[in-house]
Design a protein around this motif. Sequence first.
Motif, short mmCIF file in Angstrom:
data_model
loop_
_atom_site.label_atom_id
_atom_site.label_comp_id
_atom_site.label_asym_id
_atom_site.label_seq_id
_atom_site.Cartn_x
_atom_site.Cartn_y
_atom_site.Cartn_z
N VAL A 108 -3.11 -10.37 58.15
CA VAL A 108 -3.56 -10.50 56.77
C VAL A 108 -3.55 -9.10 56.18
O VAL A 108 -4.15 -8.19 56.76
N VAL A 109 -2.86 -8.91 55.07
CA VAL A 109 -2.84 -7.62 54.39
C VAL A 109 -3.68 -7.77 53.13
O VAL A 109 -3.49 -8.70 52.35
N LEU A 110 -4.63 -6.84 52.98
CA LEU A 110 -5.55 -6.89 51.84
C LEU A 110 -5.36 -5.67 50.96
O LEU A 110 -4.97 -4.60 51.45
N ASP A 111 -5.64 -5.82 49.67
CA ASP A 111 -5.66 -4.65 48.81
C ASP A 111 -7.02 -3.97 48.96
O ASP A 111 -7.86 -4.40 49.75
N SER A 112 -7.26 -2.92 48.22
CA SER A 112 -8.49 -2.14 48.39
C SER A 112 -9.75 -2.91 47.99
O SER A 112 -10.86 -2.50 48.34
N THR A 113 -9.60 -4.03 47.29
CA THR A 113 -10.77 -4.83 46.90
C THR A 113 -11.01 -6.01 47.83
O THR A 113 -11.93 -6.78 47.62
N GLY A 114 -10.16 -6.17 48.85
CA GLY A 114 -10.32 -7.27 49.79
C GLY A 114 -9.58 -8.53 49.38
O GLY A 114 -9.80 -9.60 49.93
N GLU A 133 -1.94 -20.51 48.55
CA GLU A 133 -3.34 -20.87 48.29
C GLU A 133 -4.27 -19.65 48.34
O GLU A 133 -5.30 -19.65 47.66
N VAL A 134 -3.92 -18.64 49.13
CA VAL A 134 -4.83 -17.51 49.31
C VAL A 134 -4.41 -16.24 48.60
O VAL A 134 -5.22 -15.32 48.47
N ARG A 135 -3.17 -16.19 48.12
CA ARG A 135 -2.68 -14.97 47.47
C ARG A 135 -3.61 -14.59 46.31
O ARG A 135 -3.92 -15.39 45.45
N GLY A 136 -4.07 -13.34 46.32
CA GLY A 136 -4.92 -12.83 45.25
C GLY A 136 -6.39 -13.19 45.38
O GLY A 136 -7.21 -12.69 44.62
N ARG A 137 -6.72 -14.05 46.32
CA ARG A 137 -8.13 -14.43 46.51
C ARG A 137 -8.83 -13.41 47.39
O ARG A 137 -8.23 -12.78 48.26
N SER A 138 -10.12 -13.29 47.19
CA SER A 138 -10.91 -12.42 48.03
C SER A 138 -11.01 -13.04 49.42
O SER A 138 -11.28 -14.23 49.57
N VAL A 139 -10.78 -12.24 50.43
CA VAL A 139 -10.83 -12.72 51.81
C VAL A 139 -12.21 -13.27 52.14
O VAL A 139 -12.37 -14.16 52.95
N TRP A 140 -13.24 -12.77 51.45
CA TRP A 140 -14.61 -13.21 51.72
C TRP A 140 -14.80 -14.68 51.32
O TRP A 140 -15.64 -15.37 51.88
N ASP A 141 -14.02 -15.14 50.35
CA ASP A 141 -14.21 -16.49 49.83
C ASP A 141 -13.79 -17.59 50.80
O ASP A 141 -14.28 -18.71 50.70
#
Length: 172
Positions: A108-114, A133-141
């Motif tokens: 999983v590659v995340l940007d600086s905001t997760g 489904e997950v592109r651009g979503r916060s990994v925390w969600d």
Amino acid sequence: IGVEPDAPFDSWFTQVHTDDLPGLQAENSRATGNGTVLDITLRILHLHRQQWRWIRVVSNPERDIQGNVTHYNGFMVDVTDMVEASQALKGERDFASAVMDTVGALVVVLDSTGRVVQFNRACEQATGYTFEEVRGRSVWDFLIPPGEQENVRSVFGELKATPTPSTYENHW
């Protein structure tokens, strides 16, 4: 591109790559027909070098009182280096994506905001989510269980705070 200044205007059409000629002809007909700007990037054979060059052509047909095209105002810019660099970068991204999708590890590659930037097939299979489904979503969600979020946020924060090699100074 190797065309002499006093050569007939359409002589450079003979140097256009055969794959690009239909697009040029269509764009030229459109621009000439409705008087709009012709703007196209195509390959042209440079006569003196005998090599293909990528050229961006921007041209505006000028008309007389009867509406006939009398000449074109415009320019041609050699954009070969830019096109080749763009193609090389795309090739590198395609290669990296192919490798990422074939490894069995979860990536999983995340940007600086997760937020999710990349999500490989192994992740799709393990989580049941698709990349779309997950592109651009916060990994925390969706990926981190609520009880583990604080630990993961702490590790993620440490990673963000770790200087990259480009921020180190030489102390020789």
